[in-house]
Design an enzyme around this catalytic site. Sequence first.
Site, PDB file in Angstrom:
ATOM      1  N   LYS A  11       0.834  -1.213   0.000  1.00 48.99           N
ATOM      2  CA  LYS A  11       0.000   0.000   0.000  1.00 48.99           C
ATOM      3  C   LYS A  11       0.869   1.264   0.000  1.00 48.99           C
ATOM      4  O   LYS A  11       2.088   1.193   0.236  1.00 48.99           O
ATOM      5  CB  LYS A  11      -0.935  -0.047   1.212  1.00 48.99           C
ATOM      6  N   TYR A  51     -12.417  -1.779  -3.490  1.00 51.80           N
ATOM      7  CA  TYR A  51     -12.881  -1.963  -2.108  1.00 51.80           C
ATOM      8  C   TYR A  51     -14.412  -1.871  -1.996  1.00 51.80           C
ATOM      9  O   TYR A  51     -14.924  -1.585  -0.916  1.00 51.80           O
ATOM     10  CB  TYR A  51     -12.216  -0.945  -1.184  1.00 51.80           C
ATOM     11  N   ASN A 114      -1.955   0.290   6.752  1.00 52.25           N
ATOM     12  CA  ASN A 114      -1.432  -0.968   7.293  1.00 52.25           C
ATOM     13  C   ASN A 114      -0.584  -1.770   6.293  1.00 52.25           C
ATOM     14  O   ASN A 114      -0.546  -2.994   6.329  1.00 52.25           O
ATOM     15  CB  ASN A 114      -2.553  -1.810   7.901  1.00 52.25           C
ATOM     16  N   HIS A 117      -2.115  -5.409   1.492  1.00 57.36           N
ATOM     17  CA  HIS A 117      -3.397  -6.082   1.283  1.00 57.36           C
ATOM     18  C   HIS A 117      -3.107  -7.491   0.778  1.00 57.36           C
ATOM     19  O   HIS A 117      -2.150  -7.689   0.023  1.00 57.36           O
ATOM     20  CB  HIS A 117      -4.233  -5.347   0.219  1.00 57.36           C
ATOM     21  N   GLU A 128      -9.540 -10.210  -7.735  1.00 56.37           N
ATOM     22  CA  GLU A 128      -8.543  -9.154  -7.477  1.00 56.37           C
ATOM     23  C   GLU A 128      -7.353  -9.249  -8.438  1.00 56.37           C
ATOM     24  O   GLU A 128      -6.812  -8.226  -8.850  1.00 56.37           O
ATOM     25  CB  GLU A 128      -8.079  -9.233  -6.024  1.00 56.37           C
TER      26      GLU A 128
HETATM   27  N1  UDP Z   1      -9.659  -0.661   7.487  1.00 54.20           N
HETATM   28  C1  UDP Z   1      -9.656   0.570   8.097  1.00 54.20           C
HETATM   29  N2  UDP Z   1     -10.274   0.698   9.324  1.00 54.20           N
HETATM   30  C2  UDP Z   1     -10.861  -0.347   9.949  1.00 54.20           C
HETATM   31  C3  UDP Z   1     -10.855  -1.616   9.312  1.00 54.20           C
HETATM   32  C4  UDP Z   1     -10.237  -1.734   8.078  1.00 54.20           C
HETATM   33  O1  UDP Z   1      -9.125   1.534   7.559  1.00 54.20           O
HETATM   34  O2  UDP Z   1     -11.394  -0.173  11.042  1.00 54.20           O
HETATM   35  C5  UDP Z   1      -9.007  -0.788   6.171  1.00 54.20           C
HETATM   36  C6  UDP Z   1      -7.613  -1.395   6.300  1.00 54.20           C
HETATM   37  O3  UDP Z   1      -6.755  -0.743   5.371  1.00 54.20           O
HETATM   38  C7  UDP Z   1      -7.858  -2.831   5.905  1.00 54.20           C
HETATM   39  C8  UDP Z   1      -8.944  -2.676   4.832  1.00 54.20           C
HETATM   40  O4  UDP Z   1      -9.767  -1.626   5.318  1.00 54.20           O
HETATM   41  O5  UDP Z   1      -6.686  -3.454   5.442  1.00 54.20           O
HETATM   42  C9  UDP Z   1      -9.774  -3.894   4.555  1.00 54.20           C
HETATM   43  O6  UDP Z   1     -10.290  -4.383   5.765  1.00 54.20           O
HETATM   44  P1  UDP Z   1     -10.344  -5.944   6.079  1.00 54.20           P
HETATM   45  O7  UDP Z   1     -11.182  -6.120   7.293  1.00 54.20           O
HETATM   46  O8  UDP Z   1     -10.761  -6.666   4.829  1.00 54.20           O
HETATM   47  O9  UDP Z   1      -8.827  -6.288   6.494  1.00 54.20           O
HETATM   48  P2  UDP Z   1      -7.632  -7.053   5.760  1.00 54.20           P
HETATM   49  O10 UDP Z   1      -8.224  -8.184   4.968  1.00 54.20           O
HETATM   50  O11 UDP Z   1      -6.941  -6.035   4.884  1.00 54.20           O
HETATM   51  O12 UDP Z   1      -6.745  -7.520   6.890  1.00 54.20           O
END
Ligand code: UDP
Length: 141
Positions: A11, A51, A114, A117, A128
């Site tokens: 990211k 997303y 974070n 992805h 994807e």
């Molecule tokens: N995210 C965020 N705030 C939150 C939860 C998720 O900004 O409270 C963002 C974060 O970048 C995350 C993405 O949304 O990686 C997708 O969320 P998911 O729950 O699918 O997590 P991942 O699969 O990326 O671990």
Amino acid sequence: MAIERTLSIIKPDAVAKNAIGQIVSRFEAAGLKIAAARLVQLSRAEAEQFYAVHSARPFFKDLVEFMISGPVFAQVLEGEGAILKNRDLMGATDPKKADKGTIRADFADSIDANAVHGSDAAETAAVEIAFFFPSLNVYAR
Ligand code: UDP
């Protein structure tokens, strides 16, 4: 275990930190192959589409803003159990909860920014991968 393909995105926060190489090294050290890769600046519409599953969530607008704040490095990772292996290497969504030694524990700043992805299942991986690498035609495999 079957040979799988999964989509990984480094990211904008981790790209800005010049951490592409260090993160890719972890995939390679874990036995995953880089089957395709490109550095791409997403448009707002593309980030919203990628997303879309999160469009009703309160963090959606900020997530889209973050994902277009700079280029991302998208890769197709290939190997035995690649989907779960990548998720294990990434660590928990919230870096505060991520296991020691995971990518998010080492490179992520917050739950929003974070670092990486990774596809969470075979079906999402196919969609994807096609999003970033339409010419790979993974549906035919
Ligand atoms: N995210 C965020 N705030 C939150 C939860 C998720 O900004 O409270 C963002 C974060 O970048 C995350 C993405 O949304 O990686 C997708 O969320 P998911 O729950 O699918 O997590 P991942 O699969 O990326 O671990």
